[in-house]
Each structure stands twice: as structure tokens, then as C-alpha cells.
Design a protein around this motif. Structure first.
Motif, PDB file in Angstrom:
ATOM      1  N   LYS A  74      47.954 -65.001  52.471  1.00  0.00           N
ATOM      2  CA  LYS A  74      47.315 -65.312  51.189  1.00  0.00           C
ATOM      3  C   LYS A  74      46.983 -64.032  50.423  1.00  0.00           C
ATOM      4  N   LEU A  75      46.495 -63.017  51.141  1.00  0.00           N
ATOM      5  CA  LEU A  75      46.111 -61.756  50.490  1.00  0.00           C
ATOM      6  C   LEU A  75      47.317 -61.065  49.863  1.00  0.00           C
ATOM      7  N   ILE A  76      48.408 -60.949  50.618  1.00  0.00           N
ATOM      8  CA  ILE A  76      49.589 -60.259  50.099  1.00  0.00           C
ATOM      9  C   ILE A  76      50.167 -61.018  48.906  1.00  0.00           C
ATOM     10  N   GLY A  77      50.213 -62.345  49.010  1.00  0.00           N
ATOM     11  CA  GLY A  77      50.691 -63.141  47.888  1.00  0.00           C
ATOM     12  C   GLY A  77      49.823 -62.954  46.653  1.00  0.00           C
ATOM     13  N   TRP A  78      48.508 -62.888  46.868  1.00  0.00           N
ATOM     14  CA  TRP A  78      47.576 -62.685  45.746  1.00  0.00           C
ATOM     15  C   TRP A  78      47.752 -61.293  45.142  1.00  0.00           C
ATOM     16  N   ILE A  79      47.882 -60.284  45.983  1.00  0.00           N
ATOM     17  CA  ILE A  79      48.071 -58.913  45.491  1.00  0.00           C
ATOM     18  C   ILE A  79      49.338 -58.823  44.652  1.00  0.00           C
ATOM     19  N   HIS A  80      50.409 -59.420  45.146  1.00  0.00           N
ATOM     20  CA  HIS A  80      51.680 -59.374  44.424  1.00  0.00           C
ATOM     21  C   HIS A  80      51.557 -60.010  43.047  1.00  0.00           C
ATOM     22  N   LYS A  81      50.859 -61.117  42.987  1.00  0.00           N
ATOM     23  CA  LYS A  81      50.688 -61.817  41.718  1.00  0.00           C
ATOM     24  C   LYS A  81      49.692 -61.112  40.805  1.00  0.00           C
ATOM     25  N   GLU A  82      48.566 -60.671  41.377  1.00  0.00           N
ATOM     26  CA  GLU A  82      47.478 -60.115  40.573  1.00  0.00           C
ATOM     27  C   GLU A  82      47.773 -58.700  40.094  1.00  0.00           C
ATOM     28  N   PHE A  83      48.323 -57.863  40.970  1.00  0.00           N
ATOM     29  CA  PHE A  83      48.544 -56.456  40.639  1.00  0.00           C
ATOM     30  C   PHE A  83      49.913 -56.222  40.003  1.00  0.00           C
ATOM     31  N   LYS A  84      50.796 -57.222  40.126  1.00  0.00           N
ATOM     32  CA  LYS A  84      52.129 -57.141  39.500  1.00  0.00           C
ATOM     33  C   LYS A  84      52.864 -55.871  39.916  1.00  0.00           C
ATOM     34  N   ILE A  85      52.915 -55.655  41.234  1.00  0.00           N
ATOM     35  CA  ILE A  85      53.600 -54.489  41.771  1.00  0.00           C
ATOM     36  C   ILE A  85      54.696 -54.938  42.728  1.00  0.00           C
ATOM     37  N   ALA A  86      55.597 -54.017  43.042  1.00  0.00           N
ATOM     38  CA  ALA A  86      56.612 -54.276  44.054  1.00  0.00           C
ATOM     39  C   ALA A  86      56.001 -54.056  45.439  1.00  0.00           C
ATOM     40  N   ILE A  87      56.326 -54.941  46.369  1.00  0.00           N
ATOM     41  CA  ILE A  87      55.851 -54.815  47.739  1.00  0.00           C
ATOM     42  C   ILE A  87      57.060 -54.873  48.664  1.00  0.00           C
ATOM     43  N   TRP A  88      57.135 -53.912  49.564  1.00  0.00           N
ATOM     44  CA  TRP A  88      58.215 -53.848  50.556  1.00  0.00           C
ATOM     45  C   TRP A  88      57.548 -53.760  51.919  1.00  0.00           C
ATOM     46  N   MET A  89      57.814 -54.727  52.775  1.00  0.00           N
ATOM     47  CA  MET A  89      57.129 -54.757  54.055  1.00  0.00           C
ATOM     48  C   MET A  89      58.079 -54.736  55.234  1.00  0.00           C
ATOM     49  N   ILE A  90      57.615 -54.104  56.310  1.00  0.00           N
ATOM     50  CA  ILE A  90      58.204 -54.224  57.634  1.00  0.00           C
ATOM     51  C   ILE A  90      57.335 -55.209  58.398  1.00  0.00           C
ATOM     52  N   GLU A  91      57.951 -56.201  59.007  1.00  0.00           N
ATOM     53  CA  GLU A  91      57.135 -57.183  59.715  1.00  0.00           C
ATOM     54  C   GLU A  91      57.937 -57.894  60.794  1.00  0.00           C
ATOM     55  N   HIS A  92      57.308 -58.083  61.961  1.00  0.00           N
ATOM     56  CA  HIS A  92      57.932 -58.814  63.062  1.00  0.00           C
ATOM     57  C   HIS A  92      57.585 -60.298  63.043  1.00  0.00           C
ATOM     58  N   GLN A  93      56.459 -60.652  62.442  1.00  0.00           N
ATOM     59  CA  GLN A  93      56.062 -62.056  62.414  1.00  0.00           C
ATOM     60  C   GLN A  93      56.813 -62.766  61.295  1.00  0.00           C
ATOM     61  N   MET A  94      57.743 -63.606  61.704  1.00  0.00           N
ATOM     62  CA  MET A  94      58.647 -64.221  60.734  1.00  0.00           C
ATOM     63  C   MET A  94      57.960 -65.206  59.807  1.00  0.00           C
ATOM     64  N   ASP A  95      56.840 -65.781  60.227  1.00  0.00           N
ATOM     65  CA  ASP A  95      56.140 -66.679  59.310  1.00  0.00           C
ATOM     66  C   ASP A  95      55.613 -65.916  58.103  1.00  0.00           C
TER      67      ASP A  95
END
Length: 255
Positions: A192-213
Motif C-alpha cells: 500500500k505504501l509503495i503504491g501510494w508513494i508512486h501515485k502521490e509523489f509521481k516518481i519512477a520506482i524501480w525495485m528489486i524484490e523476491h516476494q512475488m506478491d
């Protein structure tokens, strides 16, 4: 022109090729993932982008400027912020001080100003403090401003680290395994936080992540590497059903 353009990037350490012929283009408001098994070269890619390593071959261009030869603080000043798989907070400083220290690349005063506590020093210190409180408020951390990070639950520590990265007003946020060490409840909050940041801050986000959900819930495009080589890229649906990806994660006998 893309916000970040990487072309044919290769990084070798002696005889070991950690990243081979890596290319990607990230636009200004994308949310993308870089995935792969342990040791695939993912963090090496982030270290190359953020100035900890220099590429052996290839080019990295951010906002039309080459990142070649730049130090981490110079990359930060251009607008790239990152977090780390292992949380790197200063545990003997307050949460607010952790946010403020991220402004070291843009203090706006010198040692003499600090020693004499000049008007320039006082004005910039107020600006930095105001920015700290602003970002803590935005991420619902204001009540922890004077707390030591080591006294906070792990999920809140991760949120503080993300807040510190956001405090520099980045155009690109690199998240290196943000869900590492989190329980299922904290993972849901993180999504929820990352989705909110992406929408609110209008920035590009590139993540490394093992948890597929986390990846499948948030990302529109996924790039997969294995042993430093790109083996697939596409939408979450395409990656989920890609036999090369399944093989890399599960082995031949599971195909």
C-alpha cells in the motif's frame, strides 16, 4: 528521452562477469521490477546506477546526463535515491536526524557558516528541518521524530529508510528488496505504501524484490536476470508463465 537509459552495461570483477550486456529504459512515472535468483546480479545493477561501481562497458544516462564516473553523492544530487536490502539507518540518531542527514549533499552553507552560526546557516538548517518534518508527516512517521530507529519495529524502520530516500525529492527511487525481513502484515502495508508513494509523489520506482506478491501487485513491467544475463522481460502475466523464468527459480525438474 527516457528518465534512465542503460545500454549494453557490463560489469566484471576480475574474471567474474556479474552483469552482462544489460539494457533498460525507465520513463518518468513507471513502477518496474528487477528480479532473479540470489546471486543473479540485481544489486550489482543498482550499485552501478547509484555510483558505487563503475561499468566495465556500456552507458548509463539519467535525465540526459551520463552517470559514468560519478560518486554516489553526485548521483543523489541528480535525483536518484535508494534504499538497501539491509536497513542502513543511524541507530544512535533520532528518526528526524536520519532524515535531515540525507540533505548533506545540499547543505547550502560551509564550515565557517556552521561555526559562526550565520544567517545562511540558520536558514538552511530550518529548511532541512522543515523538509524532515514534512516527509515524516507524509509517511505517517511524525510521532516518531524524536525516537531512535533501533527502538522501532522493523516495519517502521523500513518506512523510515524509504522516508529518508524520499526527502531528497528524487525523480527515481531504487528499492532494494524493501520487503526483506517483513512479516505478512508489514508486507501488505508496504504494498500500500509503495503504491501510494508512486501515485502521490509521481516518481519512477524501480525495485528489486523476491516476494512475488509485492512485484505482481505493483509493477507494470518486470525484467529478469540470472547469472548476470537478462533472460526475460515483460508484463507480470508474461513473466509468470515464462518457462525460462520458472527454470531459473525452480530448476529443470520443475518445468
Amino acid at each position: 528521452m527516457s528518465l534512465l537509459q542503460i545500454q549494453n552495461m557490463t560489469k566484471t570483477f576480475g574474471g567474474l562477469c556479474a552483469v552482462s550486456d544489460f539494457s533498460i529504459a525507465i520513463e518518468g512515472n513507471e513502477l518496474m521490477a528487477l528480479i532473479g535468483p540470489n546471486g543473479a546480479g540485481k544489486t550489482t545493477v543498482f550499485n552501478l546506477v547509484s555510483g558505487f561501481y563503475s561499468p566495465t562497458e556500456g552507458s548509463l544516462v539519467f535525465k540526459g546526463k551520463s552517470l559514468a564516473g560519478l560518486k554516489p553523492h553526485q548521483v543523489t544530487a541528480l535525483g536518484i535515491a535508494r534504499t538497501f536490502q539491509n536497513i542502513r539507518l543511524w541507530h544512535d540518531m533520532t528518526v528526524l536526524e536520519n532524515i535531515q542527514i540525507s540533505q548533506h549533499y545540499n547543505l547550502g552553507y560551509n564550515l565557517v557558516d556552521a561555526f559562526l552560526r550565520t544567517r545562511r546557516y540558520m536558514g538552511n538548517e530550518k529548511r532541512i528541518a522543515d523538509r524532515g518534518y514534512e516527509i515524516l508527516e507524509a509517511l505517517d512517521l511524525r510521532q516518531f521524530a524524536e525516537e531512535m530507529p533501533k527502538n522501532l519495529p522493523y516495519g517502521l524502520q523500513r518506512r523510515v529508510e524509504i522516508a529518508r530516500a524520499l526527502s531528497i525529492n528524487p525523480a527515481l527511487l531504487l528499492l532494494d528488496e524493501p520487503a526483506a525481513g517483513l512479516n505478512s502484515s508489514d508486507v501488505n502495508d508496504l504494498i500500500k505504501l509503495i503504491g501510494w508513494i508512486h501515485k502521490e509523489f509521481k516518481i519512477a520506482i524501480w525495485m528489486i524484490e523476491h516476494q512475488m506478491d509485492v512485484v505482481m501487485s505493483l509493477c507494470s513491467w518486470i525484467k529478469v536476470v540470472d547469472f548476470g544475463v537478462t533472460i526475460a522481460e515483460g508484463t507480470p502475466e508474461q513473466i509468470q508463465n515464462n518457462p525460462d523464468v520458472i527454470k531459473a527459480y525452480l530448476g529443470d525438474e520443475n518445468i
